[in-house]
Design an enzyme around this catalytic site. Structure first.
Site, short mmCIF file in Angstrom:
data_model
loop_
_atom_site.label_atom_id
_atom_site.label_comp_id
_atom_site.label_asym_id
_atom_site.label_seq_id
_atom_site.Cartn_x
_atom_site.Cartn_y
_atom_site.Cartn_z
CD GLU A 67 37.95 46.92 10.59
OE1 GLU A 67 39.19 46.85 10.48
OE2 GLU A 67 37.18 46.88 9.61
CG HIS A 98 37.76 44.24 7.44
ND1 HIS A 98 37.05 45.42 7.41
CD2 HIS A 98 37.53 43.63 6.25
CE1 HIS A 98 36.41 45.53 6.26
NE2 HIS A 98 36.69 44.45 5.53
CB CYS A 146 38.18 46.63 3.34
SG CYS A 146 37.64 45.36 2.21
N1 GLN Z 1 33.88 45.14 -1.93
C1 GLN Z 1 33.72 46.34 -1.17
C2 GLN Z 1 33.85 47.58 -2.05
O1 GLN Z 1 34.08 47.49 -3.19
C3 GLN Z 1 34.72 46.42 -0.05
C4 GLN Z 1 34.41 45.37 0.99
C5 GLN Z 1 34.84 45.72 2.38
O2 GLN Z 1 35.09 46.88 2.74
N2 GLN Z 1 34.86 44.74 3.22
O3 GLN Z 1 33.70 48.66 -1.56
#
Ligand code: GLN
Length: 190
Positions: A176, A174, A78
């Site tokens: 994890e 994710h 992410c």
């Molecule tokens: N929206 C977040 C960002 O721009 C990422 C979100 C996440 O890691 N769950 O960093």
């Protein structure tokens, strides 16, 4: 095998828990001297702007880039995927520091406010036939893959949610946060 989890911000503890379950005692990485001890590094989800800012303050951007060019395997989930991407669209105003290691274009917060978070099955044949339960939290979207970067995970509509470039791996979801540890095991074998 020494595995580090970047522990500046975000859900690094959850990654550590999965690694321990797999019999690997992770090293929490905040400083260059900890980075020097690890062969693999997970960059967790969280807020990519914050992690990028802290990487700058802790003088970690360049050491990670250098190690990636030499021998370090890296997996970004992410926000971590955003930090790995060579091009980030919808950046925070004024731009944000990133590692820029994978040849891909990623759009931040791509799924809009009402769909800020959702779960959806992810097909990832590289880890097995059974789809993963993908947990997406204010997730980015991989919008383009460049030379050397291959798609390895897809939503049902065909959009790419995981990519690999050599020993670099990016997932916009994710693993994890689920008890399916197949992506962690894949990373430990990269
Ligand atoms: N929206 C977040 C960002 O721009 C990422 C979100 C996440 O890691 N769950 O960093």
């Amino acid at each position: 095998m020494t595995v580090g989890v970047l522990a500046l911000q975000g859900d690094f503890r959850e990654h550590c828990t999965v690694l321990r379950r797999l019999g690997v005692e992770p090293i929490e990485v905040r400083l260059p001297r900890q980075l020097a001890q690890v062969e693999r590094l997970i960059i967790p989800g969280g807020e990519s702007t914050t992690i990028g800012r802290l990487l700058t303050i802790y003088q970690m951007l360049e050491p990670i880039r250098v190690r990636a060019g030499r021998d370090l395997a890296i997996w970004g989930t992410c926000a971590g995927a955003i930090l790995l991407a060579s091009t980030v669209t919808d950046q925070k105003q004024g731009g944000q520091p990133t590692l820029s290691l994978m040849n891909l274009t990623i759009q931040r917060n791509a799924y809009g406010s009402q769909l800020d978070s959702f779960e959806a099955p992810v097909a990832m044949p590289i880890i097995g036939e059974m789809p993963l339960r993908g947990v997406f939290i204010r997730a980015p979207r991989i919008v383009a893959l460049g030379v050397g970067c291959e798609a390895v995970g897809w939503l049902e509509d065909g959009s790419v949610v995981a990519a690999r470039q050599g020993r670099l791996l990016a997932t916009t979801f994710h693993p994890e946060l689920t008890d399916d540890d197949r992506v962690h095991r894949l990373f430990l074998e990269l």
